[in-house]
Design a protein around this motif. Sequence first.
Motif, mmCIF file in Angstrom:
data_model
loop_
_atom_site.group_PDB
_atom_site.id
_atom_site.type_symbol
_atom_site.label_atom_id
_atom_site.label_comp_id
_atom_site.label_asym_id
_atom_site.label_seq_id
_atom_site.Cartn_x
_atom_site.Cartn_y
_atom_site.Cartn_z
ATOM 1 N N ARG A 108 -41.324 -11.637 9.054
ATOM 2 C CA ARG A 108 -40.153 -11.338 9.878
ATOM 3 C C ARG A 108 -39.270 -10.360 9.127
ATOM 4 O O ARG A 108 -38.889 -10.601 7.977
ATOM 5 N N ARG A 109 -38.950 -9.236 9.770
ATOM 6 C CA ARG A 109 -38.213 -8.167 9.130
ATOM 7 C C ARG A 109 -36.885 -7.932 9.830
ATOM 8 O O ARG A 109 -36.828 -7.797 11.054
ATOM 9 N N PRO A 110 -35.776 -7.869 9.052
ATOM 10 C CA PRO A 110 -34.470 -7.592 9.656
ATOM 11 C C PRO A 110 -34.323 -6.113 9.969
ATOM 12 O O PRO A 110 -34.938 -5.258 9.323
ATOM 13 N N ALA A 111 -33.491 -5.815 10.954
ATOM 14 C CA ALA A 111 -33.151 -4.423 11.246
ATOM 15 C C ALA A 111 -32.294 -3.870 10.115
ATOM 16 O O ALA A 111 -31.731 -4.615 9.311
ATOM 17 N N LEU A 112 -32.181 -2.552 10.056
ATOM 18 C CA LEU A 112 -31.469 -1.907 8.954
ATOM 19 C C LEU A 112 -29.968 -2.145 9.002
ATOM 20 O O LEU A 112 -29.308 -2.253 7.958
ATOM 21 N N VAL A 113 -29.393 -2.228 10.209
ATOM 22 C CA VAL A 113 -27.942 -2.357 10.347
ATOM 23 C C VAL A 113 -27.563 -3.537 11.246
ATOM 24 O O VAL A 113 -26.739 -4.374 10.871
ATOM 25 N N SER A 114 -28.134 -3.605 12.408
ATOM 26 C CA SER A 114 -27.779 -4.635 13.386
ATOM 27 C C SER A 114 -28.354 -5.988 12.974
ATOM 28 O O SER A 114 -29.190 -6.079 12.073
ATOM 29 N N PRO A 115 -27.911 -7.070 13.651
ATOM 30 C CA PRO A 115 -28.425 -8.405 13.316
ATOM 31 C C PRO A 115 -29.795 -8.702 13.904
ATOM 32 O O PRO A 115 -30.276 -9.829 13.800
ATOM 33 N N SER A 146 -43.068 5.356 7.325
ATOM 34 C CA SER A 146 -42.813 6.667 7.906
ATOM 35 C C SER A 146 -42.681 7.690 6.782
ATOM 36 O O SER A 146 -42.129 7.383 5.726
ATOM 37 N N SER A 147 -43.199 8.886 7.009
ATOM 38 C CA SER A 147 -43.071 9.947 6.003
ATOM 39 C C SER A 147 -42.622 11.238 6.680
ATOM 40 O O SER A 147 -43.140 11.624 7.715
ATOM 41 N N THR A 148 -41.627 11.878 6.084
ATOM 42 C CA THR A 148 -41.116 13.160 6.572
ATOM 43 C C THR A 148 -41.489 14.243 5.571
ATOM 44 O O THR A 148 -41.231 14.110 4.374
ATOM 45 N N PHE A 241 -32.462 4.649 10.156
ATOM 46 C CA PHE A 241 -33.851 4.983 9.853
ATOM 47 C C PHE A 241 -34.012 6.494 9.680
ATOM 48 O O PHE A 241 -34.719 6.958 8.774
ATOM 49 N N ALA A 242 -33.323 7.269 10.522
ATOM 50 C CA ALA A 242 -33.345 8.726 10.375
ATOM 51 C C ALA A 242 -32.739 9.138 9.040
ATOM 52 O O ALA A 242 -33.236 10.048 8.361
ATOM 53 N N LEU A 243 -31.665 8.452 8.632
ATOM 54 C CA LEU A 243 -31.045 8.735 7.346
ATOM 55 C C LEU A 243 -32.003 8.413 6.200
ATOM 56 O O LEU A 243 -32.137 9.183 5.235
ATOM 57 N N ALA A 244 -32.688 7.274 6.290
ATOM 58 C CA ALA A 244 -33.637 6.894 5.238
ATOM 59 C C ALA A 244 -34.759 7.913 5.116
ATOM 60 O O ALA A 244 -35.177 8.270 4.005
ATOM 61 N N ASN A 245 -35.244 8.414 6.241
ATOM 62 C CA ASN A 245 -36.292 9.431 6.197
ATOM 63 C C ASN A 245 -35.778 10.722 5.576
ATOM 64 O O ASN A 245 -36.469 11.374 4.794
ATOM 65 N N GLY A 246 -34.549 11.097 5.926
ATOM 66 C CA GLY A 246 -33.984 12.322 5.384
ATOM 67 C C GLY A 246 -33.734 12.253 3.889
ATOM 68 O O GLY A 246 -33.776 13.275 3.191
ATOM 69 N N GLN A 247 -33.501 11.038 3.376
ATOM 70 C CA GLN A 247 -33.245 10.868 1.949
ATOM 71 C C GLN A 247 -34.511 10.531 1.162
ATOM 72 O O GLN A 247 -34.450 10.386 -0.058
ATOM 73 N N ASN A 248 -35.629 10.379 1.858
ATOM 74 C CA ASN A 248 -36.894 10.033 1.204
ATOM 75 C C ASN A 248 -38.013 10.960 1.684
ATOM 76 O O ASN A 248 -39.068 10.502 2.136
ATOM 77 N N LEU A 249 -37.780 12.248 1.604
ATOM 78 C CA LEU A 249 -38.809 13.211 1.992
ATOM 79 C C LEU A 249 -40.025 13.035 1.086
ATOM 80 O O LEU A 249 -39.903 12.941 -0.135
#
Length: 298
Positions: A108-115, A146-148, A241-249
């Motif tokens: 079971r995985r929590p969302a990044l921000v919401s509950p 995911s990989s950007t 999630f978009a932020l995480a991808n942008g910071q983890n190219l």
Amino acid sequence: MNLLSLPDIAAQSNRQNLPLEWVGMRGIALPVLLEGQRLSARADAGVSLDDGDARGIHMSRLYLALESLQRESLSPMVLRQVLEEFLDSHEGLSNNAYLNIHTDLLLRRPALVSPLSGWKAYPVTISARLKSDMFHVELKIDVPYSSTCPCSAALARQLIQQQFIDDFANQPLQHADVLAWLGSTQGIVATPHSQRSIAQLHLHLDEFVDELPLSTIINDAETSLGTAVQTAVKRADEQAFALANGQNLMFCEDAARRLNLALRRSPGVCAFHLRVVHAESLHAHDAVAESHWQREHA
């Protein structure tokens, strides 16, 4: 009443006198207990046929030995007990025993921000071997992420810069105008391409390990990558999630190196081979990188 004994064809002599390395069954359906969950699994059970004169093994004995896996949580000790039962039931025929268990571990995985939260399935194979009194366990785990592409991100930024030059050349810059431009499709004319990727981990466990460290390894892998695929999300989670991808190219080479360094620190792991596969959205082929490591003996 039938007074005739049932024929045992497997006990008949084999005239070719040829031993076999592996004989058994694949794809046996059974439930297993793993990390507190009862999961649907498939098992491959087999032994070596070292007596070259024997016609075959007793496959039903292997099948019946798997019943304990329905009652006890999977651990190296339980796996060894099953393999020892394989050999005890084939005394004089077999010296080596093998067991593979294929299932999906649900976390079971929590969302990044919401509950919100949701379940994610990780394909897992647990392989145990008992050969000449040497016992070892291997794990195979698939971890999606995911990989950007860093190159695509750089090219997109350059196009945005050029559009900025075109739109504001020889014009006085106003804060409100720039802010509106940044939030418009007119300004952000290009986006980098991302792809769903998979890390295929093949790990050898230390002999002294008491538990199967599946969750620990998965958590270590996802933390090192920083862009684990999500389950239930709201818009705030998608933005994070978009932020995480942008910071983890990541090129596939970057992902492989991150995982290599993380897995070396995982407790109970003495060696591994990993493969990362980036299912390219630009190309019709995949980008792949592999790496391996083995602890040096003192």
